[in-house]
Design a protein around this motif. Sequence first.
Motif, PDB file in Angstrom:
ATOM      1  N   PRO A  59      -3.298  -3.637  -1.934  1.00 51.23           N
ATOM      2  CA  PRO A  59      -2.848  -3.846  -3.314  1.00 51.23           C
ATOM      3  C   PRO A  59      -3.640  -4.987  -3.951  1.00 51.23           C
ATOM      4  CG  PRO A  59      -0.992  -3.771  -1.776  1.00 51.23           C
ATOM      5  CD  PRO A  59      -2.233  -3.830  -0.949  1.00 51.23           C
ATOM      6  N   THR A  76      -8.793   4.966  13.565  1.00 56.35           N
ATOM      7  CA  THR A  76      -8.059   3.999  12.747  1.00 56.35           C
ATOM      8  C   THR A  76      -6.784   3.604  13.475  1.00 56.35           C
ATOM      9  OG1 THR A  76      -7.259   3.497  10.531  1.00 56.35           O
ATOM     10  CG2 THR A  76      -6.721   5.670  11.373  1.00 56.35           C
ATOM     11  N   ARG A 124      -7.481  -2.138   8.578  1.00 56.21           N
ATOM     12  CA  ARG A 124      -6.231  -1.770   9.248  1.00 56.21           C
ATOM     13  C   ARG A 124      -6.225  -2.242  10.675  1.00 56.21           C
ATOM     14  NH1 ARG A 124      -4.949   4.406   7.794  1.00 56.21           N
ATOM     15  NH2 ARG A 124      -3.659   4.383   9.649  1.00 56.21           N
ATOM     16  N   ASP A 162       3.112   3.833   3.780  1.00 59.05           N
ATOM     17  CA  ASP A 162       3.170   2.802   2.747  1.00 59.05           C
ATOM     18  C   ASP A 162       4.492   2.865   1.990  1.00 59.05           C
ATOM     19  OD1 ASP A 162       0.697   1.179   2.398  1.00 59.05           O
ATOM     20  OD2 ASP A 162      -0.238   3.144   2.370  1.00 59.05           O
ATOM     21  N   ASN A 168      -2.714  -5.137   7.288  1.00 57.76           N
ATOM     22  CA  ASN A 168      -3.893  -4.929   6.466  1.00 57.76           C
ATOM     23  C   ASN A 168      -4.543  -6.294   6.285  1.00 57.76           C
ATOM     24  OD1 ASN A 168      -5.761  -4.427   4.430  1.00 57.76           O
ATOM     25  ND2 ASN A 168      -4.510  -2.789   3.565  1.00 57.76           N
ATOM     26  N   ILE A 221       1.888   0.271  -5.212  1.00 55.12           N
ATOM     27  CA  ILE A 221       1.913   0.303  -3.759  1.00 55.12           C
ATOM     28  C   ILE A 221       2.366  -1.064  -3.261  1.00 55.12           C
ATOM     29  CG2 ILE A 221       0.544   0.691  -1.662  1.00 55.12           C
ATOM     30  CD1 ILE A 221       0.503   3.148  -3.466  1.00 55.12           C
ATOM     31  N   GLY A 236      -8.435  -0.641  -0.718  1.00 59.73           N
ATOM     32  CA  GLY A 236      -8.192  -1.265   0.579  1.00 59.73           C
ATOM     33  C   GLY A 236      -6.853  -1.930   0.719  1.00 59.73           C
ATOM     34  N   VAL A 243     -13.794   4.425   6.379  1.00 61.60           N
ATOM     35  CA  VAL A 243     -13.782   5.698   5.659  1.00 61.60           C
ATOM     36  C   VAL A 243     -14.390   5.552   4.259  1.00 61.60           C
ATOM     37  CG1 VAL A 243     -11.454   5.539   4.663  1.00 61.60           C
ATOM     38  CG2 VAL A 243     -12.401   7.778   5.302  1.00 61.60           C
ATOM     39  N   THR A 244     -14.214   4.381   3.660  1.00 59.18           N
ATOM     40  CA  THR A 244     -14.773   4.180   2.320  1.00 59.18           C
ATOM     41  C   THR A 244     -16.294   4.349   2.341  1.00 59.18           C
ATOM     42  OG1 THR A 244     -12.970   2.640   1.922  1.00 59.18           O
ATOM     43  CG2 THR A 244     -14.765   2.617   0.335  1.00 59.18           C
ATOM     44  N   THR A 248      -7.943   2.329  -6.566  1.00 57.13           N
ATOM     45  CA  THR A 248      -7.803   3.616  -5.884  1.00 57.13           C
ATOM     46  C   THR A 248      -7.009   3.470  -4.589  1.00 57.13           C
ATOM     47  OG1 THR A 248      -9.887   3.237  -4.700  1.00 57.13           O
ATOM     48  CG2 THR A 248     -10.019   4.422  -6.786  1.00 57.13           C
ATOM     49  N   TRP A 249      -5.864   4.122  -4.525  1.00 53.75           N
ATOM     50  CA  TRP A 249      -5.092   4.124  -3.279  1.00 53.75           C
ATOM     51  C   TRP A 249      -5.429   5.366  -2.470  1.00 53.75           C
ATOM     52  CZ3 TRP A 249      -1.843   7.682  -1.046  1.00 53.75           C
ATOM     53  CH2 TRP A 249      -1.229   7.264   0.159  1.00 53.75           C
ATOM     54  N   TRP A 250      -5.764   5.147  -1.230  1.00 54.82           N
ATOM     55  CA  TRP A 250      -5.998   6.268  -0.308  1.00 54.82           C
ATOM     56  C   TRP A 250      -6.097   5.724   1.097  1.00 54.82           C
ATOM     57  CZ3 TRP A 250     -11.209   7.369   1.720  1.00 54.82           C
ATOM     58  CH2 TRP A 250     -12.180   6.467   1.289  1.00 54.82           C
ATOM     59  N   GLN A 251      -6.385   6.563   2.070  1.00 55.07           N
ATOM     60  CA  GLN A 251      -6.364   6.175   3.483  1.00 55.07           C
ATOM     61  C   GLN A 251      -7.431   6.935   4.261  1.00 55.07           C
ATOM     62  OE1 GLN A 251      -2.281   7.710   4.076  1.00 55.07           O
ATOM     63  NE2 GLN A 251      -1.700   5.586   4.443  1.00 55.07           N
ATOM     64  N   THR A 252      -7.725   6.455   5.462  1.00 53.72           N
ATOM     65  CA  THR A 252      -8.640   7.179   6.338  1.00 53.72           C
ATOM     66  C   THR A 252      -8.180   8.636   6.448  1.00 53.72           C
ATOM     67  OG1 THR A 252      -8.893   5.146   7.603  1.00 53.72           O
ATOM     68  CG2 THR A 252      -9.668   7.172   8.657  1.00 53.72           C
ATOM     69  N   ARG A 280       1.979  -1.548   3.708  1.00 57.00           N
ATOM     70  CA  ARG A 280       2.432  -0.818   4.892  1.00 57.00           C
ATOM     71  C   ARG A 280       3.878  -1.170   5.221  1.00 57.00           C
ATOM     72  NH1 ARG A 280      -1.310   3.059   6.467  1.00 57.00           N
ATOM     73  NH2 ARG A 280       0.111   3.245   8.208  1.00 57.00           N
TER      74      ARG A 280
HETATM   75  C1  WTA Z   1      -3.936   0.258   1.932  1.00 50.47           C
HETATM   76  C2  WTA Z   1      -8.838   2.619   3.180  1.00 50.47           C
HETATM   77  C3  WTA Z   1      -2.803  -0.646  -2.240  1.00 50.47           C
HETATM   78  C4  WTA Z   1      -2.689   1.088   2.170  1.00 50.47           C
HETATM   79  C5  WTA Z   1      -9.338   3.559   2.083  1.00 50.47           C
HETATM   80  C6  WTA Z   1      -3.183   2.234   3.019  1.00 50.47           C
HETATM   81  C7  WTA Z   1      -4.132   0.207  -0.569  1.00 50.47           C
HETATM   82  C8  WTA Z   1      -4.256   1.579   3.848  1.00 50.47           C
HETATM   83  C9  WTA Z   1      -5.076   0.641  -1.519  1.00 50.47           C
HETATM   84  C10 WTA Z   1      -5.308   2.552   4.292  1.00 50.47           C
HETATM   85  C11 WTA Z   1      -4.824   0.350  -2.899  1.00 50.47           C
HETATM   86  C12 WTA Z   1      -5.740   1.217   0.464  1.00 50.47           C
HETATM   87  N1  WTA Z   1      -3.672  -0.291  -3.201  1.00 50.47           N
HETATM   88  N2  WTA Z   1      -2.999  -0.424  -0.936  1.00 50.47           N
HETATM   89  N3  WTA Z   1      -5.671   0.674  -3.868  1.00 50.47           N
HETATM   90  N4  WTA Z   1      -6.065   1.252  -0.842  1.00 50.47           N
HETATM   91  N5  WTA Z   1      -4.580   0.578   0.648  1.00 50.47           N
HETATM   92  O1  WTA Z   1      -7.169   3.835   6.293  1.00 50.47           O
HETATM   93  O2  WTA Z   1      -1.759   0.309   2.876  1.00 50.47           O
HETATM   94  O3  WTA Z   1      -8.540   1.722   6.057  1.00 50.47           O
HETATM   95  O4  WTA Z   1      -2.184   2.812   3.808  1.00 50.47           O
HETATM   96  O5  WTA Z   1      -8.252   3.363   4.181  1.00 50.47           O
HETATM   97  O6  WTA Z   1      -4.822   0.578   3.006  1.00 50.47           O
HETATM   98  O7  WTA Z   1      -6.360   1.893   4.938  1.00 50.47           O
HETATM   99  P1  WTA Z   1      -7.614   2.693   5.458  1.00 50.47           P
END
Ligand code: WTA
Length: 668
Positions: A411, A286, A548, A522, A543, A534, A409, A332-333, A434-438, A537
């Motif tokens: 906001p 990533t 990313r 973030d 994004n 959120i 992915g 990652v999703t 759902t907020w999360w990251q790789t 970044r």
């Molecule tokens: C953004 C994807 C707001 C955020 C799963 C994070 C989000 C980056 C959200 C990670 C959400 C992901 N609301 N922002 N629900 N979900 N992000 O690693 O900036 O491809 O740091 O993982 O996507 O992207 P990644």
Amino acid sequence: MSKKKAAKPAPKKAAAKKSAGKSQTIMTENRVFKPSAEFSKKARVGSMAEYRRMYEESIKHPDKFFGREAKELQWQKPYTKVMEWKCPNAKWFVGGKLNVSENCLDRHLVGPNKTKAALIWEGEPGEKRVLTYQQLHREVCRFANVLKRNKVKKGDRVMIYLPMIPEAAIAMLACTRIGAIHSVVFGGFSAESIKDRVLDCGAKIVITSDGGYRRGAVVPLKKNVDDALKGGDTPVETVIVFRRTGQDVHIEEGRDVWWHRELEYVDAHCPAAVLDSEAPLFILYTSGSTGKPKGILHSTAGYLLHAQMTCKYVFDLRDDDVYWCTADVGWVTGHSYMVYGPLSLGATSLMYEGAPNWPENDRFWKIIEEYAVTVFYTAPTAIRAFMKWGDEWLKKHDLSSLRLLGTVGEPINPEAWMWYHTQVGSSKCPIVDTWWQTETGGHMITPIPGATPTKPGTATLPFFGVDVAIVDDLGKEVGKDEQGKLVIRKPWPSMLRGIWGDKKRYHETYWSEFEGWYFAGDGARRDKDGYIWIIGRIDDVLNVAGHRLGTAEVESALVSHPSVAEAAVVGRPDEMKGQGVVCFVTVKEGITTGRDLADELKKHVRKVIGPVATPDEVRFAAALPKTRSGKIMRRLLKQIAAGEVIKGDTTTLEDLSVIAQLAASGED
Ligand code: WTA
């Protein structure tokens, strides 16, 4: 959440009117949508009181909470300790042994799930395939034997560069069966990107296909692999090629083998390797704010538990659900929420190949109707595109099977949320943003659908075990409605275990800004109800349509072009994609700038990184705005790219005339 504020869903018309004017609604959004009594009654967590009780336990007594949850995995040998933490190294379920493929497959073969659909697949040209748990188990075991036959051993790295076909999941699970570490590369990355990744992780084998379909075209996957491996200066010994499109491809004698041919030599018996809880499971690259993409490393037990748990609590997945996550397996999703989470839970997961608008703008709705999808997970960028294409595409289809919607992915703007809620979910489906990251492996901040009242645009509250804070530069928590940096103060089961081959960078990137806390990159703020919004970044990561992209990566691609002297890349707000990629470029002596060169540079970036990184705009100037110490002033460039009036302090700028030039420069 005070009771007074929890209102009934606003009627459609009023909602549409209210949601006009996007940025302002984010700050003042106060519509609240409670889960219906019917949904809550059936849900695993049916009230806020229950959520709070569980959350508190997960934070105060993680051993107890996660120990109980971990009973739902199948262990080959029990662990002795839930967690060990010495920043930045976490170990979860110390001493335990288990196998991911056994958890995702074998354990479902006893009882009714044996003949249940594990994967439902639809290809772009319209082919359909269903693999029951029993069939998927058989295919995974056979392919695991193919890997063994090709000398893949525990701990070896296997690169997977496949289209969205069941074989992608089969290859991933086959790696887990024998303890090999997979690294999936998204099909939208170029030969050069494949090569970088192969070299970085030391892959011994690449699994690919002749091609894949996207919007009626064939993506030349095998050719990209050939180009990546040209010259023979990589550790790759074998390429396994799946026949998907049937086009002619080069077969390198002594290196390339056909998937279907290899299967002729193996049987379907392959015992699951006994693996440590902390055995590396996969590496996924990533983008970061500096240099080349990072190989994010995830390990076995904690990752799987979190993926399974979130499918259970956030998606509320049940035996009779047809669950569809539209993400590509290269992200990652796709890993956590198309393959590992749902299969570990014994759910039915749908996979599709292609694009939302091919052959027509109703591809998603057609699939939902045809397979009676009940739980649907997609990205805000797709939702905004569907909004633009018009409601008529949706109206043609019966979407009444849906009971829960999710997004990930980036906001989600309140307008898109409202449209998703009313048009797709008929105002009855809870939405989990759902907020999360790789790096986090699974959901971190998200509503729990039977409990959390939602508001359009916020991911709401932390998931179990996730200790979130929003802090200022000194690590002090900011006040209500103030923006700060999002940090996580405790380790969680599915956290990344490192950056492949770079311990120092791992510590520096994630754990050094606030020693001992994970810094996500973030920005966020908390509202009066404690809900987390959120902002996006705050580092140099863009994004773009939920993908990313590091500005440094695009800059380095640009300066690798012979005409380019210097480049700076920034994001610009984009209604559809969230952000667009704008490149500011200075050229070498004697080079003519103009549209031709701009187009050439766009093509060049596509070639170096891949179509995912295609710039939206290239602007030329005689110089880039720099501070007297030589730092490029990105803040100014962002404002220029967005067409804004330059605000703020420019006193450190070396040459003020540069701003005027850049603002005037366009592609034409
Ligand atoms: C953004 C994807 C707001 C955020 C799963 C994070 C989000 C980056 C959200 C990670 C959400 C992901 N609301 N922002 N629900 N979900 N992000 O690693 O900036 O491809 O740091 O993982 O996507 O992207 P990644």
